[in-house]
Design an enzyme around this catalytic site. Structure first.
Site, PDB file in Angstrom:
ATOM      1  CG  HIS A  62      -0.336   0.027   2.529  1.00  0.00           C
ATOM      2  ND1 HIS A  62       0.516  -0.968   2.980  1.00  0.00           N
ATOM      3  CD2 HIS A  62      -0.390   0.933   3.529  1.00  0.00           C
ATOM      4  CE1 HIS A  62       0.921  -0.684   4.198  1.00  0.00           C
ATOM      5  NE2 HIS A  62       0.412   0.475   4.557  1.00  0.00           N
ATOM      6  CG  ASP A  66       5.008   2.448   7.141  1.00  0.00           C
ATOM      7  OD1 ASP A  66       4.131   2.961   6.430  1.00  0.00           O
ATOM      8  OD2 ASP A  66       4.760   1.556   7.981  1.00  0.00           O
ATOM      9  CG  HIS A  67       4.396  -0.377   3.931  1.00  0.00           C
ATOM     10  ND1 HIS A  67       4.462  -1.701   4.265  1.00  0.00           N
ATOM     11  CD2 HIS A  67       3.934   0.272   5.025  1.00  0.00           C
ATOM     12  CE1 HIS A  67       4.044  -1.856   5.511  1.00  0.00           C
ATOM     13  NE2 HIS A  67       3.725  -0.682   5.993  1.00  0.00           N
ATOM     14  CG  HIS A 139      -3.748  -0.871   6.550  1.00  0.00           C
ATOM     15  ND1 HIS A 139      -3.804  -0.612   7.895  1.00  0.00           N
ATOM     16  CD2 HIS A 139      -2.750  -0.067   6.071  1.00  0.00           C
ATOM     17  CE1 HIS A 139      -2.888   0.292   8.216  1.00  0.00           C
ATOM     18  NE2 HIS A 139      -2.245   0.643   7.120  1.00  0.00           N
ATOM     19  CG  ASP A 207       0.998  -2.073   7.312  1.00  0.00           C
ATOM     20  OD1 ASP A 207       1.909  -2.918   7.370  1.00  0.00           O
ATOM     21  OD2 ASP A 207       1.161  -0.865   7.569  1.00  0.00           O
ATOM     22  CG  HIS A 265       4.308  -3.172  10.219  1.00  0.00           C
ATOM     23  ND1 HIS A 265       3.310  -2.585  10.972  1.00  0.00           N
ATOM     24  CD2 HIS A 265       4.535  -2.328   9.185  1.00  0.00           C
ATOM     25  CE1 HIS A 265       2.931  -1.450  10.395  1.00  0.00           C
ATOM     26  NE2 HIS A 265       3.677  -1.271   9.316  1.00  0.00           N
TER      27      HIS A 265
HETATM   28 ZN   LIG Z   1       3.045   0.175   7.843  1.00  0.00          ZN
END
Ligand SMILES: [Zn+2]
Length: 300
Positions: A62, A66-67, A139, A207, A265
């Site tokens: 996504h 942070d990804h 998510h 996530d 994570h």
């Molecule tokens: Zn994340």
């Protein structure tokens, strides 16, 4: 060894001194790929002695930073090194716009083609050895997980075939392809004359809150890599942010009957010794569980 997995980042939203943002490297034969590409991934790869130049695929779960934020840096470095091979980038609906932005951040034209593929729910890569599936999780509006599925390895049981008089040749190929053959007036079922080695399955949740689709996709997996942002005592926080607790991840692993669960994570609030709380939470549901840490390698 058939598959190598290297954890390049195991922290959630905020990186810590020990844990970088999400990225998982997977190698199968000559094919090297990344699942997620958080900020700082290229330096993590350098430390782990892995080359971004050799990456064939990048799969993004996504578009949270942070990804994703490691992508512009990787693209620019590969271009400076005059990469020529195309790079295939996969992600959920909306990924095209984000990858184009990442490309446009470079002041120069890239030296290689980037092919962007948007999909929330289908087989996205398939070749003779393996396939990779994407599937929706819970998510953001468009968030996905990924399953790497090696195809069963089929070898001919030569000894058994020779015993009934079949010598190496075209019939062997037919049997290997799973086709029924006729020999001396009798039907020969291929399943009786092959040795089948079950393919490896590795699933990454991305996530997500507790998600039934992850259970379905990771059924009997060798490894389930599942996010475990929070401990069970702040379950409410997990519900609000659509993340999982370690116990949720343990429950998914148990319901999917996986062989091993790897948690990743983690919220930056958990320092190293506090992470044992998450491990214990998960163990209430599923025994064969470990905590990922940066640069941890798994070989199957
Ligand atoms: Zn994340």
């Amino acid at each position: 060894m058939r598959v190598e997995v290297v954890f390049l980042g195991t922290s959630s939203t905020i990186p810590t001194a020990e844990r970088n943002h999400s990225a998982i490297y997977l190698r199968y034969g000559a094919d090297r790929m990344l699942f997620d590409c958080g900020e700082g991934t290229q330096r993590q790869m350098t430390i782990a002695k892995l080359s971004a130049m050799k990456l064939k695929y990048i799969f993004i779960t996504h578009m949270d930073g942070d990804h994703f934020l490691g992508l512009p840096g990787i693209l620019q470095t590969c271009s400076m090194r005059e990469r020529e091979a195309p790079l295939e980038i996969f992600g959920p609906k909306g990924i095209k716009k984000h990858v184009k932005l990442a490309i446009d951040l470079s002041p120069f034209n890239l030296s290689f083609d980037v092919n962007i593929h948007e999909s929330d729910d289908r087989i996205i890569v398939e070749n003779e050895q393996y396939l990779i599936k994407t599937f929706p999780v819970i998510h953001r509006e468009h968030s996905v997980g990924y399953a790497f599925i090696e195809k069963d390895i089929i070898n001919i049981n030569e000894e058994k075939l020779k015993r009934i008089g079949i010598k190496p040749g075209p019939l062997y190929r037919k049997i290997k392809e799973g086709k029924e053959i006729e020999w001396q007036g009798k039907k020969i079922s291929p399943e009786d004359y092959i040795i089948r080695k079950k393919g490896i399955k590795i699933v990454y949740s991305g996530d997500t809150a507790y998600c039934e689709r992850v259970i379905k996709e990771s059924e009997n997996a060798d490894i389930l890599i599942h996010e475990a942002t929070f401990a069970q005592d702040i379950k409410q926080r997990a519900i609000e942010t659509k993340h999982s607790t370690a116990r949720d991840a343990g429950l998914v692993a148990r319901q999917a009957n996986v062989k091993q669960l790897v948690l990743t994570h983690f919220s930056s609030r958990y320092k190293n010794e506090e992470l044992h709380k998450l491990l214990n939470d998960a163990k209430k549901e599923f025994d064969n569980v470990i905590l990922a840490k940066d640069f941890m390698r798994i070989e199957i």
